[in-house]
Design an enzyme around this catalytic site. Sequence first.
Site, PDB file in Angstrom:
ATOM      1  N   GLU A 275     -52.260 -12.139  55.401  1.00 13.08           N
ATOM      2  CA  GLU A 275     -53.296 -12.070  54.547  1.00 13.08           C
ATOM      3  C   GLU A 275     -53.553 -10.398  54.489  1.00 13.08           C
ATOM      4  O   GLU A 275     -54.634  -9.996  54.620  1.00 13.08           O
ATOM      5  CB  GLU A 275     -54.609 -12.740  54.756  1.00 13.08           C
ATOM      6  N   ARG A 278     -55.757  -4.058  53.017  1.00 10.63           N
ATOM      7  CA  ARG A 278     -55.592  -2.434  53.050  1.00 10.63           C
ATOM      8  C   ARG A 278     -54.037  -1.839  53.161  1.00 10.63           C
ATOM      9  O   ARG A 278     -53.928  -0.925  52.631  1.00 10.63           O
ATOM     10  CB  ARG A 278     -56.380  -2.124  54.137  1.00 10.63           C
ATOM     11  N   CYS A 343     -78.201  10.597  43.562  1.00 15.99           N
ATOM     12  CA  CYS A 343     -79.402  10.896  44.342  1.00 15.99           C
ATOM     13  C   CYS A 343     -79.719   9.957  45.390  1.00 15.99           C
ATOM     14  O   CYS A 343     -80.764   9.299  45.590  1.00 15.99           O
ATOM     15  CB  CYS A 343     -80.647  10.734  43.208  1.00 15.99           C
ATOM     16  N   TYR A 372     -60.449  -1.399  48.691  1.00 13.33           N
ATOM     17  CA  TYR A 372     -61.891  -1.375  49.073  1.00 13.33           C
ATOM     18  C   TYR A 372     -62.538  -0.204  48.373  1.00 13.33           C
ATOM     19  O   TYR A 372     -63.672   0.593  48.503  1.00 13.33           O
ATOM     20  CB  TYR A 372     -62.202  -1.380  50.484  1.00 13.33           C
TER      21      TYR A 372
HETATM   22  C1  LIG Z   1     -60.828  -8.843  54.199  1.00  9.84           C
HETATM   23  C2  LIG Z   1     -59.921  -9.935  54.683  1.00  9.84           C
HETATM   24  C3  LIG Z   1     -58.496  -9.868  54.910  1.00  9.84           C
HETATM   25  C4  LIG Z   1     -57.741  -8.424  54.560  1.00  9.84           C
HETATM   26  O1  LIG Z   1     -58.253  -7.424  55.470  1.00  9.84           O
HETATM   27  P1  LIG Z   1     -57.494  -6.166  55.465  1.00  9.84           P
HETATM   28  O2  LIG Z   1     -57.941  -5.268  56.726  1.00  9.84           O
HETATM   29  O3  LIG Z   1     -57.697  -5.428  54.076  1.00  9.84           O
HETATM   30  O4  LIG Z   1     -55.730  -6.309  55.597  1.00  9.84           O
HETATM   31  C5  LIG Z   1     -57.866 -10.818  55.224  1.00  9.84           C
HETATM   32  N1  LIG Z   1     -58.305 -12.027  55.481  1.00  9.84           N
HETATM   33  C6  LIG Z   1     -59.681 -12.128  55.370  1.00  9.84           C
HETATM   34  C7  LIG Z   1     -60.188 -13.496  55.658  1.00  9.84           C
HETATM   35  C8  LIG Z   1     -60.581 -11.215  55.019  1.00  9.84           C
HETATM   36  O5  LIG Z   1     -61.658 -11.616  54.836  1.00  9.84           O
END
Ligand SMILES: *Cc1c(COP(=O)(O)O)cnc(C)c1O
Length: 419
Positions: A275, A278, A343, A372
């Site tokens: 998954e 980033r 502000c 992000y």
């Molecule tokens: C945020 C998240 C990701 C991705 O994280 P990265 O650091 O952007 O690779 C993958 N799996 C789950 C469950 C997340 O919450």
Amino acid sequence: MDHYNLIDGELHVEDVPLARIAEAVGTPVYVYSAATFQRHARAFRDGLAAIPRKHLAFAVKANPNLAVLRLLANEGFGADVVSGGELARALAAGMAAKDVVFSGVGKTRAELDQALQVGIGQFNLELEEEGVVLSQLAVARGVRAPATIRVNPDVDAGTHEKISTGRAENKFGLPIDEALAIFGRLAPLPGLELRGVALHIGSQLQSLAPLERAFERVGRLVADLRAAGHTITHVDLGGGLGVRYRAGDTPPSPAEFGDMVARVTRDWDVELMFEPGRVISANAGVLLTEVLWVKPGPVNPWVIVDSAMNDLARVALYDAWHDFEAVRPSGEKMTANVAGPVCESSDVFAKGREIDVVKSGDLAILRSAGAYGATMASTYNSRPLVPEVLASGDRFEIVAGRISAEAIMAEEHVPDWLK
Ligand SMILES: *Cc1c(COP(=O)(O)O)cnc(C)c1O
């Protein structure tokens, strides 16, 4: 590697001068490079070349823009979603429901049912009761829900506190030492096809060591589950690989990550799921901004830009670093603070930093803003919602329009009894 380079003294995204985008769309604006997304998607997949059975799901929350999701779908990525809204986006972008994984600690019953209705590929369960409810909803629909339990392996990811998710005190996942018992109670439920384990220990990891420790713990759990008679066919290893935000950051490469994964999971005999968020998108985007004023300060001057913490929240939220560069650098440097107009004292992008000399009216970028970034934008201070542009070669297109303060105000209503 990205595709933001100086050509004839002027920053370009691929072959497009950033100044041309600023002129056409205005600032602030997020700019993405299609070739950079592609490059990172392919590098990630290539890093896992030794893994025979795998599923890649882009973490939609990192960059949910429809054009970005379509681009990644074209690269063979599915989606990791954490809400019904993200699920709808993944499908709207052309991803197949079976390639969608649903993560998240607070899925509503309506969201679980929505995901069952479209037939997503996998639910990652965060607590036992969620599994019980999912089973009931699935039975009502006459289906079985493919699912894993997400475990919390209790390792310190060594990252910023607000993006660490795999320590026992974090809200995510089931305690790993209770996982065997919980799996045993959920597995017989008629609406579940409980098939594996998931984890995700945090984001922006700069070292493989915590990931390796967590994966080893999960490997032992898989062995224990099998010894107890369960069939385990899938393990979801989550995301978390860090990226280089500033000189000196040395995140592991996808190839090093892949080597470690191949070594640790050699005997698991499962389909591995990933998954990444980033690592695919951060360095594919920049926030293009205009310098409004250079305000003298007691220590350093304040470079006030037209983007702010509502457009890019990461600095205020996580003390994050984003390189600041002039679009037409003169070669001269100055020490300055960089801040937005909002502000709040936390609306500061850089303090006491050596930056390109800039003056009122100059264009500049905050780098590494493709993850992000836009997705966390708000309209705080009644600022318009920041637009997004995708460039490819010598063309570019607006992939999310600027939503004006007036359009947002049009959704508001003053009750008659106040008139
Ligand atoms: C945020 C998240 C990701 C991705 O994280 P990265 O650091 O952007 O690779 C993958 N799996 C789950 C469950 C997340 O919450």
